[in-house]
Motif scaffolding. Structure first.
Motif, mmCIF file in Angstrom:
data_model
loop_
_atom_site.group_PDB
_atom_site.id
_atom_site.type_symbol
_atom_site.label_atom_id
_atom_site.label_comp_id
_atom_site.label_asym_id
_atom_site.label_seq_id
_atom_site.Cartn_x
_atom_site.Cartn_y
_atom_site.Cartn_z
ATOM 1 N N TYR A 34 0.817 -1.205 0.000
ATOM 2 C CA TYR A 34 0.000 0.000 0.000
ATOM 3 C C TYR A 34 0.858 1.266 0.000
ATOM 4 C CZ TYR A 34 -4.477 -2.357 0.515
ATOM 5 O OH TYR A 34 -5.604 -3.104 0.271
ATOM 6 N N SER A 69 -9.481 1.715 -1.072
ATOM 7 C CA SER A 69 -8.977 0.384 -0.727
ATOM 8 C C SER A 69 -9.248 0.033 0.727
ATOM 9 C CB SER A 69 -7.474 0.296 -1.019
ATOM 10 O OG SER A 69 -7.226 0.393 -2.401
ATOM 11 N N SER A 75 -12.695 -1.357 0.697
ATOM 12 C CA SER A 75 -12.781 -2.678 0.078
ATOM 13 C C SER A 75 -12.084 -3.747 0.920
ATOM 14 C CB SER A 75 -12.183 -2.643 -1.335
ATOM 15 O OG SER A 75 -10.881 -2.123 -1.334
ATOM 16 N N THR A 76 -10.940 -3.414 1.504
ATOM 17 C CA THR A 76 -10.226 -4.389 2.327
ATOM 18 C C THR A 76 -11.043 -4.760 3.564
ATOM 19 O OG1 THR A 76 -8.089 -3.514 1.592
ATOM 20 C CG2 THR A 76 -8.081 -4.860 3.591
ATOM 21 N N GLY A 117 -10.391 0.589 -6.245
ATOM 22 C CA GLY A 117 -9.762 0.147 -5.006
ATOM 23 C C GLY A 117 -9.075 -1.188 -5.164
ATOM 24 N N SER A 118 -8.788 -1.839 -4.056
ATOM 25 C CA SER A 118 -8.162 -3.156 -4.082
ATOM 26 C C SER A 118 -8.666 -3.964 -2.906
ATOM 27 C CB SER A 118 -6.628 -3.036 -4.006
ATOM 28 O OG SER A 118 -6.220 -2.634 -2.711
ATOM 29 N N SER A 119 -8.591 -5.293 -3.042
ATOM 30 C CA SER A 119 -9.064 -6.168 -1.965
ATOM 31 C C SER A 119 -7.938 -6.535 -1.011
ATOM 32 C CB SER A 119 -9.661 -7.451 -2.555
ATOM 33 O OG SER A 119 -8.671 -8.179 -3.266
ATOM 34 N N ASP A 170 -3.626 -6.793 -4.989
ATOM 35 C CA ASP A 170 -4.189 -5.897 -5.998
ATOM 36 C C ASP A 170 -3.405 -4.590 -6.071
ATOM 37 O OD1 ASP A 170 -6.142 -7.853 -6.219
ATOM 38 O OD2 ASP A 170 -7.496 -6.828 -4.852
ATOM 39 N N ALA A 171 -3.040 -4.061 -4.904
ATOM 40 C CA ALA A 171 -2.283 -2.811 -4.873
ATOM 41 C C ALA A 171 -0.961 -2.968 -5.615
ATOM 42 C CB ALA A 171 -2.038 -2.390 -3.421
#
Length: 216
Positions: free
Chosen positions: A77, A92, A95-96, A143-145, A149-150
């Motif tokens: 991140y 994110s 989403s996380t 965003g990212s999970s 993803d990041a």
């Protein structure tokens, strides 16, 4: 702190987080976590990316996943913050947390799908579809999970690779290292599932609805 100041800070924090976007992120988190919990974990399909790297470090160095996972995610991140900006990090976080919440919810119930252990190829494909669709929806919202993803999004931004290629690169590196302690027969099914999910994420990222992008 004055009410006006609080209102300004709230508006800044919620900028870009419409109800529709948050709802789509929650839907993606629900789909992704459902597939991993009900298919990957039942069948024992290992992961690439940060999860696979965490398992690798645990095996060879004996470091607890509770310690190494946050370190790896934070590192990803921080890298994303440099190249993707603070807005990405803000989305994110939502989403996380959504993924973690739905994991907890699925854990409250017994497996909801048949055990596909006798059919690892089928499990790899179906599991990859769940992950690809779920993560694809989340990434589509900006965003990212998780750290995986990041990292893939950062690599894609820096190298100008297709997103699917960035995902496959990180997954293949980790799965290749995992051959030091996981039999090739199991790695093959992991390759199938990460390839399936990577291609789906890429397709959903490019998806147009009524001629416009989902992300506004």
């Amino acid at each position: 702190m004055s009410r006006k100041r609080i209102s300004v800070l709230y508006q800044k924090a919620m900028a870009g987080l419409s109800f529709r976007r948050v709802a789509l992120i929650a839907a993606g988190a629900m789909i992704c976590s459902f597939g991993i919990h009900n298919i990957h974990q039942q069948v024992g399909i290992t992961e690439g990316g940060v999860i696979g790297l965490m398992l690798l470090v645990e095996h060879w160095l004996g470091i607890s996943p509770a310690l190494i996972t946050p370190v790896l995610d934070i590192a990803c991140y921080l890298l994303a913050l440099r190249y993707l900006g603070g807005r990405f990090i803000k989305i994110s976080v939502i989403s996380t947390l959504s993924v973690s919440l739905f994991y907890k919810i699925w854990e409250l119930f017994p497996p909801m799908l048949p055990d596909l252990s006798p059919y690892p190829l089928l499990a790899a494909i179906i599991g990859g579809i769940f992950v690809g669709v779920g993560v694809g929806i989340i990434v589509r919202q900006g965003g990212s999970s998780g750290g995986d993803d990041a990292l893939a999004l950062t690599i894609s931004r820096v190298t100008h690779w297709r997103l699917s290629r960035s995902y496959l690169f990180t997954d293949l590196v980790v799965l290749g290292l995992s051959l030091t302690y996981i039999p090739l027969s199991k790695i093959i099914f992991s390759l199938i599932t990460v390839t399936t999910s990577s291609l789906l994420i890429d397709r959903i990222q490019d998806l147009k609805l009524r001629g416009t992008s989902i992300v506004t």
